[in-house]
Design an enzyme around this catalytic site. Structure first.
Site, PDB file in Angstrom:
ATOM      1  N   GLN A 262      26.555  29.234  88.064  1.00 33.31           N
ATOM      2  CA  GLN A 262      27.776  29.977  88.359  1.00 33.31           C
ATOM      3  C   GLN A 262      28.442  29.559  89.676  1.00 33.31           C
ATOM      4  O   GLN A 262      29.635  29.760  89.846  1.00 33.31           O
ATOM      5  CB  GLN A 262      27.482  31.476  88.358  1.00 33.31           C
TER       6      GLN A 262
ATOM      7  N   HIS B  15      18.130  31.072  85.213  1.00 33.05           N
ATOM      8  CA  HIS B  15      19.280  31.950  85.004  1.00 33.05           C
ATOM      9  C   HIS B  15      20.218  31.271  83.998  1.00 33.05           C
ATOM     10  O   HIS B  15      21.266  30.736  84.374  1.00 33.05           O
ATOM     11  CB  HIS B  15      19.972  32.246  86.342  1.00 33.05           C
TER      12      HIS B  15
ATOM     13  N   GLU C 173      17.106  38.173  82.664  1.00 32.04           N
ATOM     14  CA  GLU C 173      17.603  38.836  81.450  1.00 32.04           C
ATOM     15  C   GLU C 173      17.246  38.137  80.145  1.00 32.04           C
ATOM     16  O   GLU C 173      18.132  37.659  79.426  1.00 32.04           O
ATOM     17  CB  GLU C 173      19.129  38.997  81.548  1.00 32.04           C
TER      18      GLU C 173
ATOM     19  N   ASN D 276      18.552  44.792  86.544  1.00 33.14           N
ATOM     20  CA  ASN D 276      19.987  44.511  86.627  1.00 33.14           C
ATOM     21  C   ASN D 276      20.701  45.663  85.940  1.00 33.14           C
ATOM     22  O   ASN D 276      20.526  45.865  84.737  1.00 33.14           O
ATOM     23  CB  ASN D 276      20.339  43.213  85.892  1.00 33.14           C
TER      24      ASN D 276
ATOM     25  N   TYR E 279      24.435  47.556  85.219  1.00 30.67           N
ATOM     26  CA  TYR E 279      25.891  47.506  85.346  1.00 30.67           C
ATOM     27  C   TYR E 279      26.594  48.732  84.792  1.00 30.67           C
ATOM     28  O   TYR E 279      27.594  49.162  85.317  1.00 30.67           O
ATOM     29  CB  TYR E 279      26.457  46.268  84.634  1.00 30.67           C
TER      30      TYR E 279
ATOM     31  N   GLU F 180      20.599  43.189  90.382  1.00 27.55           N
ATOM     32  CA  GLU F 180      22.037  42.979  90.178  1.00 27.55           C
ATOM     33  C   GLU F 180      22.724  44.311  89.943  1.00 27.55           C
ATOM     34  O   GLU F 180      22.180  45.175  89.252  1.00 27.55           O
ATOM     35  CB  GLU F 180      22.332  42.106  88.939  1.00 27.55           C
TER      36      GLU F 180
ATOM     37  N   TRP G 134      25.914  42.183  92.980  1.00 28.28           N
ATOM     38  CA  TRP G 134      26.372  41.003  92.250  1.00 28.28           C
ATOM     39  C   TRP G 134      27.881  40.952  92.383  1.00 28.28           C
ATOM     40  O   TRP G 134      28.542  41.844  91.892  1.00 28.28           O
ATOM     41  CB  TRP G 134      25.985  41.067  90.768  1.00 28.28           C
TER      42      TRP G 134
ATOM     43  N   GLU H 114      32.096  33.058  85.597  1.00 29.59           N
ATOM     44  CA  GLU H 114      31.552  34.219  84.901  1.00 29.59           C
ATOM     45  C   GLU H 114      31.321  33.894  83.415  1.00 29.59           C
ATOM     46  O   GLU H 114      31.895  34.491  82.515  1.00 29.59           O
ATOM     47  CB  GLU H 114      32.492  35.418  85.129  1.00 29.59           C
ATOM     48  N   TRP H 115      30.484  32.882  83.180  1.00 34.31           N
ATOM     49  CA  TRP H 115      30.062  32.485  81.830  1.00 34.31           C
ATOM     50  C   TRP H 115      31.271  32.358  80.887  1.00 34.31           C
ATOM     51  O   TRP H 115      32.244  31.701  81.253  1.00 34.31           O
ATOM     52  CB  TRP H 115      28.985  33.451  81.317  1.00 34.31           C
TER      53      TRP H 115
HETATM   54  C1  GBH Z   1      24.674  39.628  84.384  1.00 36.08           C
HETATM   55  O1  GBH Z   1      24.356  40.077  83.093  1.00 36.08           O
HETATM   56  C2  GBH Z   1      24.292  38.162  84.555  1.00 36.08           C
HETATM   57  O2  GBH Z   1      22.938  38.072  84.969  1.00 36.08           O
HETATM   58  C3  GBH Z   1      25.173  37.467  85.598  1.00 36.08           C
HETATM   59  O3  GBH Z   1      24.932  36.100  85.565  1.00 36.08           O
HETATM   60  C4  GBH Z   1      26.632  37.805  85.347  1.00 36.08           C
HETATM   61  O4  GBH Z   1      27.485  37.123  86.216  1.00 36.08           O
HETATM   62  C5  GBH Z   1      26.776  39.303  85.500  1.00 36.08           C
HETATM   63  O5  GBH Z   1      26.008  39.916  84.531  1.00 36.08           O
HETATM   64  C6  GBH Z   1      28.173  39.810  85.272  1.00 36.08           C
HETATM   65  O6  GBH Z   1      28.538  39.711  83.938  1.00 36.08           O
HETATM   66  O7  GBH Z   1      30.854  40.012  76.311  1.00 36.08           O
HETATM   67  O8  GBH Z   1      31.142  42.200  75.388  1.00 36.08           O
HETATM   68  O9  GBH Z   1      29.432  40.719  74.491  1.00 36.08           O
HETATM   69  C7  GBH Z   1      24.678  41.441  82.865  1.00 36.08           C
HETATM   70  C8  GBH Z   1      24.489  41.833  81.416  1.00 36.08           C
HETATM   71  C9  GBH Z   1      25.122  41.291  79.229  1.00 36.08           C
HETATM   72  C10 GBH Z   1      26.713  42.277  80.655  1.00 36.08           C
HETATM   73  C11 GBH Z   1      26.202  40.783  78.338  1.00 36.08           C
HETATM   74  C12 GBH Z   1      27.831  41.777  79.765  1.00 36.08           C
HETATM   75  C13 GBH Z   1      28.429  40.934  77.609  1.00 36.08           C
HETATM   76  C14 GBH Z   1      29.075  41.915  76.746  1.00 36.08           C
HETATM   77  N1  GBH Z   1      25.589  41.379  80.592  1.00 36.08           N
HETATM   78  N2  GBH Z   1      27.380  41.611  78.397  1.00 36.08           N
HETATM   79  S1  GBH Z   1      30.203  41.134  75.633  1.00 36.08           S
END
Ligand code: GBH
Length: 437
Positions: free
Chosen positions: A16, A119, A164, A275, A277, A343, A387, A394-395
């Site tokens: 990232q 990661h 994760e 982690n 959120y 996180e 985080w 962001e993936w």
């Molecule tokens: C983290 O995962 C990661 O470890 C980190 O690298 C990343 O930057 C951070 O989150 C912020 O996203 O797209 O609607 O299918 C957190 C868990 C799991 C949360 C997948 C978002 C995607 C939902 N994440 N989820 S969707």
């Protein structure tokens, strides 16, 4: 309120932030391939080729870390930067030098590193041999882990093997929205997740038997969990097997079994790495699908409470109190472990907002919930990592979603870092709570 040795941190991950995707002998990872191979996978067809360029601008990151007054910094190592083909047959010394520089730089500033070995960025060479779906991956990961303990463990005392496993297994092997982009619902994610747990356990046992006595560190794996309420008791294997039967799947259980011949998995976490959120309300149902999938197996529907504000990305309902509830749940269901919140964060999309008042409030509220968990619920919370240190790749959302405490100007060749209001707020929280402890 917070113990005096509480870890105040922020986190990042190699793919990232680093860039330098081909620099100095680094091998390709599955995220390099995922982004380059095909259009339409990542927002704007962006990639992490350069990102924050932390491979070259590491000193700038260290300045950010110091400005925040962090006691800890969580980073991940790029497996393919250290071992270009994934195996210890060939070590990339330039990669070793890079991480030595980072780790020594942190320690020189009195900041302790927490290091994640994995990661989301598997060396492509190992994906070509089946990746996480192949049982042999566990031994390869163990060799990589031992190499890292041997090389950096004199200075790194907090390790996370895999970030994760659930997310990596599901998004990468079921939904196909993360690398390696496989869409094999109901089967591949269980296999990949199973092998990640085997890999983790092997690495923990290696640390335990070979390195712990001299290095005196701790090893765990980072678990992502939402707070789900109210939840319904559900045993994973019986739920999966019941769905297999219902849908006429006649093979052996899609959830692999752990073998007694292999190192035990139970007991292979020296602390709980969480982690967190967001939260969801959960209702029974959702398992009436016609095809095999994790969603069908789970047979539960997730609902958002309309009172929860959504920030930035659609999945992120802001629920600071969910963290306290989850911490309490972990205390009672996992025998009161030491917990690091590895996180937690709040995202921004759209036009640049340096004065991000909402995110500042979010950090204030959240840290207060952690304080209450410690003081009123007696949870053994040892640290909190925001985080993320920087806006980063962001993936699948590319650079459109910003989680940083520092803004990064991705149009600027020098990738200028600039502290957000929330960065100032977090620094203030840290210094105030430090004086109170
Ligand atoms: C983290 O995962 C990661 O470890 C980190 O690298 C990343 O930057 C951070 O989150 C912020 O996203 O797209 O609607 O299918 C957190 C868990 C799991 C949360 C997948 C978002 C995607 C939902 N994440 N989820 S969707």
């Amino acid at each position: 309120m917070f113990p005096c040795d509480f870890a105040w941190g922020a986190g990042t991950a190699a793919y990232q932030i680093e860039g330098g995707w081909q620099a100095d002998g680094k091998g390709p990872s599955i995220w390099d391939t995922f982004c380059h191979e095909k259009k339409g996978r990542v927002f704007g067809d962006q990639n992490g080729d350069v990102s924050c360029n932390s491979y070259e601008l590491w000193e700038k990151d260290l300045e950010c870390i110091q400005q925040l007054g962090l006691t800890h910094y969580r980073l991940s190592l790029s497996w393919a930067r250290l071992l270009p083909d994934g195996t210890t047959r060939h070590v990339n010394q330039k990669g070793v030098q890079y991480y030595n520089k980072v780790i020594d730089g942190l320690l020189a500033c009195n900041v302790s590193p927490m290091v994640t070995l994995y990661h989301f960025d598997l060396p492509q060479a190992l994906q070509d041999q089946g990746g996480w779906k192949s049982p042999g991956i566990a031994t390869l990961f163990d060799s990589y882990a031992k190499f890292c303990f041997q090389t950096f463990g004199d200075r790194v005392k907090l390790w996370l093997t895999i970030n994760e496993p659930y997310v990596c297994a599901k998004l990468g092997h079921e939904d196909g929205i993360h690398a390696p982009g496989l869409k094999e619902p109901g089967i591949a994610a269980y296999l990949a997740g199973h092998n990640m747990l085997r890999a983790h356990a092997m690495a923990w046992h290696s640390y335990n038997s070979t390195y712990r006595a001299t290095q005196k560190g701790a090893v765990s794996l980072a678990i992502n969990s939402d707070w789900l309420e109210p939840s319904r008791a559900e045993i994973m294997r019986s739920a999966i097997d019941a769905q297999s039967k219902k849908l006429g799947y006649n093979g052996s259980s899609r959830l692999p079994s752990f073998s007694k011949e292999e190192p035990a998995i139970l007991g292979t976490a020296d602390f709980f790495a969480l982690n967190y959120y967001t939260s969801r309300k959960v209702e029974p149902g959702g398992g009436c699908g016609k095809a095999l999938s994790m969603k069908t197996d789970r047979d539960a529907a997730e609902v958002l409470d309309p009172s929860w504000p959504i920030c930035g990305v659609s999945w992120l309902a802001v629920v600071p109190y969910g963290l306290r509830k989850l911490l309490k749940y972990i205390k009672y269901t996992c025998n009161n472990p030491a917990v690091y919140i590895t996180e937690n964060g709040f995202s921004q999309v759209g036009p640049l907002q340096i004065e991000d008042v909402q995110r500042s409030e979010f950090y204030k509220d959240t840290v207060l919930e952690v304080a209450k968990a410690i003081q009123e619920d007696g949870v053994n919370v040892r640290g909190y990592f925001a985080w993320s240190l920087l806006d980063n790749f962001e993936w699948a959302d590319g650079f459109s979603v910003r989680f940083g405490l520092f803004h990064v100007d991705f149009a600027d060749a020098n990738r200028r870092r600039r502290m957000y209001h929330s960065g100032r707020e977090y620094a203030k929280l840290i210094s105030e709570y430090k004086t109170l402890s």
